[in-house]
Structures are given as structure tokens and as C-alpha cells.
Write a protein that holds these residues in place. Structure first.
Motif, short mmCIF file in Angstrom:
data_model
loop_
_atom_site.label_atom_id
_atom_site.label_comp_id
_atom_site.label_asym_id
_atom_site.label_seq_id
_atom_site.Cartn_x
_atom_site.Cartn_y
_atom_site.Cartn_z
N UNK A 152 18.60 -16.15 110.67
CA UNK A 152 17.84 -16.65 111.80
C UNK A 152 17.10 -17.95 111.56
N UNK A 153 17.39 -18.63 110.45
CA UNK A 153 16.69 -19.87 110.19
C UNK A 153 15.28 -19.66 109.68
N UNK A 154 15.09 -18.63 108.87
CA UNK A 154 13.76 -18.36 108.32
C UNK A 154 13.41 -19.36 107.22
N UNK A 285 13.61 -15.51 113.72
CA UNK A 285 12.27 -14.92 113.68
C UNK A 285 11.71 -14.69 115.10
N UNK A 286 10.69 -13.86 115.19
CA UNK A 286 10.06 -13.61 116.49
C UNK A 286 9.52 -14.91 117.05
N UNK A 287 8.87 -15.70 116.20
CA UNK A 287 8.45 -17.06 116.56
C UNK A 287 9.22 -18.01 115.65
N UNK A 288 10.12 -18.83 116.20
CA UNK A 288 10.94 -19.70 115.36
C UNK A 288 10.10 -20.64 114.49
N UNK A 289 10.66 -20.97 113.32
CA UNK A 289 9.99 -21.91 112.41
C UNK A 289 10.77 -23.23 112.32
N UNK A 290 11.81 -23.33 113.12
CA UNK A 290 12.56 -24.59 113.27
C UNK A 290 13.15 -24.56 114.67
#
Length: 371
Positions: A152-154, A285-290
Motif C-alpha cells: 500500500x505504499x507504506x 494505509x488508512x491515511x496515505x503517506x504518499x
């Protein structure tokens, strides 16, 4: 008979998509070349003003001494790991179980370079400091991917990266960055590309993913390292007689989009919030970091495909053409925000998600009545 490609077909028929910069067409090359002087000399087997100026520009942007342009990231990263392993006389590298080299390259690292991968951590989470401290055996290189696409792009906290870099330096382990999407993570870290890259001895970045060029990658690091990379590039057949279509498009779209990453990031957070308000849907993620995240839907594949096809045809907005199987209870797809999302009118986006939620609620009621 059901069409197994119906979802992809309906996606391709939409006029807008929530991900990316638009369909990959010849037009992107025409656009990149529009302002280029027609009599500009092409690069020639890795030499010439076009390639050398671009390499120097990106090396400076990444804060590295030198850089080499490659036609593909797969070639660049395998070569990077081979150089470091030869230098250390230790042909073992450590990386995440879902690293691109492990799951998408047909064992190229093993078959072409006789390098043994050591899988670190668990597939469903990031590599953490404890994983590095407790490496089961000696390795020449540790590869970290920022962000970790397959989950997910964590991203790890920047402080964790600093701690991992410190441990690697103490143990003589080279730290290499799979920064295919490095530009996209800078808004989250609130760091420059050079500040992130400073933690790593070598860095790979892509120019077709978030940047949207035709193809191509840069491998950057110390000059002795890039000198070796040029030799290996020739050995791999990567020194095409000319690479200027890739270089010019990479340069053009780099300047056009690299400063938009904060906007894509903010839009991704807003879009993920819309998905998380839907019935039986959540993001990772629940709130994206990218600008990237994965969308999970808690319904059987056939129902999800039918809902998405209906949405595509009703709204002309594409969500995805491909679903991933996630165990027995949910399906997922990837979102990577680029120029396209901002072209969709707010009212159309709102209507899309209202209709999406209605269809999901209907599917849940149908399932409950059957049960």
C-alpha cells in the motif's frame, strides 16, 4: 459466456481515471519534444550533451557525486547490487519479501549475478530496526524500498531510516535505496531528495512512474560506483545507440511534475477518506503517506467486478481495470494519484462515490438475504 476482461474493457472506455497522468500514448513523446531544437545532437552510446547534462542535473538533485541513465530500473538495480557485492566479496543482499527484485524479475539477481537474496521481515509489514539488528547472516547490501509498494505504499518514520543507516554503517553493510517513487514521498517526510538520499550509498529513481515519462531510470552514487555501473550497463546491452527519447521525456516531465507531489499527496489523502466512508471498504494505509494507497473491498470478486463495471459505464470515471485477490474475503486495487484526478469535476466525483456506496449496500443486503 462472461467476458473475463470485462472490467479492464470498461476501465479503458472511461474518459477519466482516478489514478495516474492519463493513458500512455505517443502524444506524451510529441509533447516532450515540442520545444526541443530539431538539430540538437542525439546521445551516442552513453555520451553526449543530452545524456550528460541530465545525469548531472539528477545527481545534483539527489545530492550524489555522479549518476547514470538506464533504460530500465530492473537493469539499474541488479547492476547496483552486483557492484556492491563484488566490492565486498560477499554475494548476499537483504531486502523485503515483496521487493520488486524478488517477485517481478524472474529471479534475475540469482540467475544473472549469482547473488543470494536474504528476505528480511514479514510480507505484511515494513522492515524495521529490529529486523536489521537481527539479520540472520552477513550481507553486502540492504535494499530499502520507499514507499513499499506491495503493502500500500507504506513508509517508515524518517528517524527509523536514520537508525537503520547508522546500524548499516557500523556493520559495513551498504544501504541502497529503491527510490522508484522517491519524489512522491518527499512531502510526507518534509525532506529534500538529497536529505533522504544522504542516508544511502546508492539510489535508484524512476522516470515513468510518478513522473510519467516514457521509460528510464537513474542510478546515482559515488563516481567510482557509477563508473562501474557504466561498464555493467554496456555488458547488459543497456547502452543503446541513443536513449534521447527516454531522456528528453524524463527531463520534460520531471520539471513539469516533480513540484506537484505535495498536491498529489493531499489529493490522495482526500480520496482515501472518500473510500473509507464506503460500506465494506478500507484503504491501506488508512491515511496515505504518499500519493499511493491500496483499496480493499469486502465482497467476492464477481460482485466487485460487476459493481466497478457498472460505475465505469455510468460515470465514465475509471477506478481500476485489475483486481487483486486478498485471501477469501476481500479484493483490492492500487491507486496512485497524478494529474488525472484533478481533472474530474467535484460534483462528478461526489456522484461516483454516492452511487458506489448504494451499489455496495445493495450487494450486502443481497448477501444477507441469501444467507
Amino acid at each position: 459466456m462472461p467476458n473475463p476482461n470485462a472490467l479492464l474493457t470498461s476501465f479503458k472506455e472511461t474518459s477519466h481515471q482516478i489514478s495516474g497522468h492519463g493513458r500512455r500514448r505517443v502524444q506524451i513523446l510529441k509533447e516532450a519534444l515540442a520545444d526541443t531544437e530539431e538539430m540538437t545532437d542525439a546521445d551516442y552510446y552513453g555520451q553526449g550533451v543530452i545524456i550528460e547534462e541530465f545525469q548531472n542535473k539528477i545527481a545534483e538533485y539527489l545530492g550524489k557525486e555522479s549518476a547514470v541513465f538506464f533504460p530500465s530500473g530492473t537493469m539499474a538495480q541488479q547492476i547496483a547490487l552486483r557492484i556492491w557485492c563484488d566490492q565486498k566479496n560477499l554475494h548476499k543482499v537483504a531486502y523485503h519479501p515483496l521487493c520488486h527484485l524478488e517477485i517481478h524479475e524472474e529471479g534475475g539477481l540469482r540467475h544473472l549475478h549469482h547473488i543470494e537474496p536474504i528476505l528480511v521481515g514479514a510480507p505484511d509489514r515494513l522492515i524495521d530496526l529490529a529486523d536489521v539488528v537481527n539479520l540472520p547472516e552477513s550481507v553486502a547490501v540492504l535494499l530499502l524500498e520507499l514507499p513499499q509498494r506491495e503493502i500500500g505504499g507504506q513508509l517508515p518514520p524518517f528517524e527509523t531510516l536514520q537508525d537503520i543507516a547508522h546500524v548499516c554503517r557500523e556493520r559495513g553493510i551498504v544501504l541502497h535505496l529503491d527510490g522508484a517513487r522517491l519524489f512522491e514521498v518527499l512531502p510526507y517526510y518534509q525532506k529534500t531528495a538529497a536529505e533522504v538520499s544522504a542516508l544511502f550509498e546508492s539510489v535508484y529513481v524512476s522516470f515513468y512512474k510518478g513522473i510519467g515519462g516514457i521509460a528510464g531510470a537513474i542510478l546515482a552514487g559515488p563516481k567510482p560506483f557509477t563508473d562501474q555501473a557504466k561498464i555493467w550497463k554496456r555488458r547488459h546491452g543497456g547502452d543503446l545507440i541513443s536513449l534521447y527519447p527516454y531522456i528528453l521525456s524524463a527531463d520534460y516531465f520531471f520539471h513539469r511534475r516533480v513540484n506537484n507531489m505535495a498536491r498529489y499527496y493531499a489529493q490522495a489523502q482526500e480520496l482515501a477518506a472518500r473510500f473509507n466512508r464506503l460500506q465494506g471498504v478500507w484503504t491501506m494505509p488508512l491515511v496515505p503517506v504518499s500519493n499511493m494507497f491500496h483499496v480493499y473491498i469486502d465482497l467476492p470478486k464477481e460482485q466487485v467486478e460487476a459493481i466497478l463495471e457498472q460505475l465505469h459505464r455510468a460515470s465514465a470515471i475509471g477506478l481500476t481495470g485489475v483486481l487483486r485477490e486478498q485471501g477469501t474475503h476481500s479484493r483490492s486495487f492500487e491507486v496512485s494519484v497524478g494529474d488525472q484526478l484533478g481533472m474530474i469535476p467535484e460534483l462528478a466525483l461526489r456522484d461516483l462515490f454516492d452511487q458506489f456506496n448504494t451499489l455496495l449496500l445493495d450487494a450486502v443486503r443481497t448477501k444477507e438475504s441469501v444467507d
